[in-house]
Design a protein around this motif. Structure first.
Motif, short mmCIF file in Angstrom:
data_model
loop_
_atom_site.label_atom_id
_atom_site.label_comp_id
_atom_site.label_asym_id
_atom_site.label_seq_id
_atom_site.Cartn_x
_atom_site.Cartn_y
_atom_site.Cartn_z
N VAL A 4 -8.95 -16.84 1.76
CA VAL A 4 -10.04 -16.19 1.02
C VAL A 4 -11.26 -17.10 0.99
CG1 VAL A 4 -9.36 -17.10 -1.24
CG2 VAL A 4 -10.62 -14.96 -1.10
N SER A 5 -12.42 -16.50 1.19
CA SER A 5 -13.66 -17.29 1.24
C SER A 5 -14.33 -17.32 -0.12
CB SER A 5 -14.62 -16.70 2.27
OG SER A 5 -15.13 -15.45 1.82
N GLY A 7 -17.46 -17.01 -0.47
CA GLY A 7 -18.43 -15.92 -0.41
C GLY A 7 -17.85 -14.60 -0.88
N LEU A 8 -16.61 -14.33 -0.51
CA LEU A 8 -15.95 -13.10 -0.96
C LEU A 8 -15.74 -13.14 -2.46
CD1 LEU A 8 -14.58 -10.42 -0.23
CD2 LEU A 8 -12.46 -11.70 0.11
N LEU A 9 -15.32 -14.28 -2.98
CA LEU A 9 -15.05 -14.38 -4.41
C LEU A 9 -16.32 -14.27 -5.25
CD1 LEU A 9 -12.36 -17.21 -4.45
CD2 LEU A 9 -12.01 -14.76 -4.87
N ARG A 10 -17.46 -14.61 -4.68
CA ARG A 10 -18.73 -14.46 -5.41
C ARG A 10 -18.94 -13.02 -5.87
NH1 ARG A 10 -22.86 -18.47 -4.79
NH2 ARG A 10 -24.39 -16.84 -5.19
N SER A 11 -18.45 -12.07 -5.09
CA SER A 11 -18.67 -10.66 -5.41
C SER A 11 -17.48 -10.03 -6.12
CB SER A 11 -18.96 -9.88 -4.11
OG SER A 11 -17.86 -9.98 -3.21
N ALA A 12 -16.51 -10.84 -6.53
CA ALA A 12 -15.32 -10.30 -7.20
C ALA A 12 -15.69 -9.72 -8.56
CB ALA A 12 -14.27 -11.40 -7.35
N PHE A 68 -9.45 -13.74 -9.71
CA PHE A 68 -8.37 -13.32 -8.82
C PHE A 68 -7.03 -13.44 -9.54
CE2 PHE A 68 -9.78 -17.67 -7.62
CZ PHE A 68 -8.72 -18.39 -8.12
#
Length: 216
Positions: A4-5, A7-12, A68
């Protein structure tokens, strides 16, 4: 977890939704974050305190609540845990769990945080368990948070204050440094500059006893 990046977690979005029920002992809500320019949720007063501290920290660039669900097998059993916050900072990601100090000694809490720490640190990220902060610092930062909304302060007044030499000026006297301006307006602008770290003072004592310093 390995793939998981950040960058992806920024939009979680938060993993859980709010729960309200009769006899509920914790306090949930939303806080408008100057860092995020948006609302961020919390599920207890202690989580709110951590959120305000993160909002005040200039190294924090992004805040994600309940970012997450961690799920793994430890000692032959499936374990699950949702951290309270992910802070994306200048030094890298920090995964934060908030827990009252008196509960940290419980075996189940210590066990969960230990395997969570191992998972988080396997990514090279930092894991933090956050408990009650020093009372004076909490009250001071909570007070300054009332001045965090930058659009409420005129740029011209802020620039005037930034140009002044306020090093060593007692905070109790600083509102009189611009005689042509109303003192309440100057005082609120100084509090905003303390929030943004343009001005500094000792936050471990009552603000009324503080002395101003310019940031480096």
């Amino acid at each position: 977890m390995a793939g998981v990046s950040v960058g992806l977690l920024r939009s979680a979005v938060p993993w859980r939704t709010f729960r309200w029920y009769m006899g509920q002992r914790h306090y949930s809500g939303t806080y408008w974050s100057a860092t995020m320019r948006d609302h961020v949720i919390y599920e207890s007063r202690l989580e709110l305190a951590r959120l305000v501290f993160a909002d005040f920290d200039p190294s924090v660039q992004h805040i994600v609540a309940q970012p997450f669900l961690l799920k793994t097998v430890v000692d032959g059993e499936v374990r699950k845990h949702i951290p309270d916050y992910l802070l994306i900072t200048e030094q890298g990601p920090v995964v934060v769990d908030v827990k009252p100090r008196h509960r940290l000694a419980r075996s189940e809490v210590a066990f969960t945080f230990e395997w969570t720490r191992r998972v988080v640190e396997s990514r090279g990220w930092r894991f933090e368990v956050w408990s009650e902060p020093p009372e004076a610092r909490l009250e001071n930062i909570r007070f300054l948070a009332g001045y965090r909304r930058d659009w409420l302060f005129g740029p011209a007044l802020l620039d005037e204050l930034r140009r002044l030499d306020l090093d060593g000026v007692p905070l109790s006297q600083a509102a009189r440094c611009l005689p042509g301006r109303p003192e309440p307006l100057v005082r609120s602008a100084i509090c905003h500059l303390l929030w943004t770290h343009d001005l500094l003072t000792d936050l471990d004592q009552p603000l009324g006893h503080g002395v101003l310093r310019r940031s480096a």
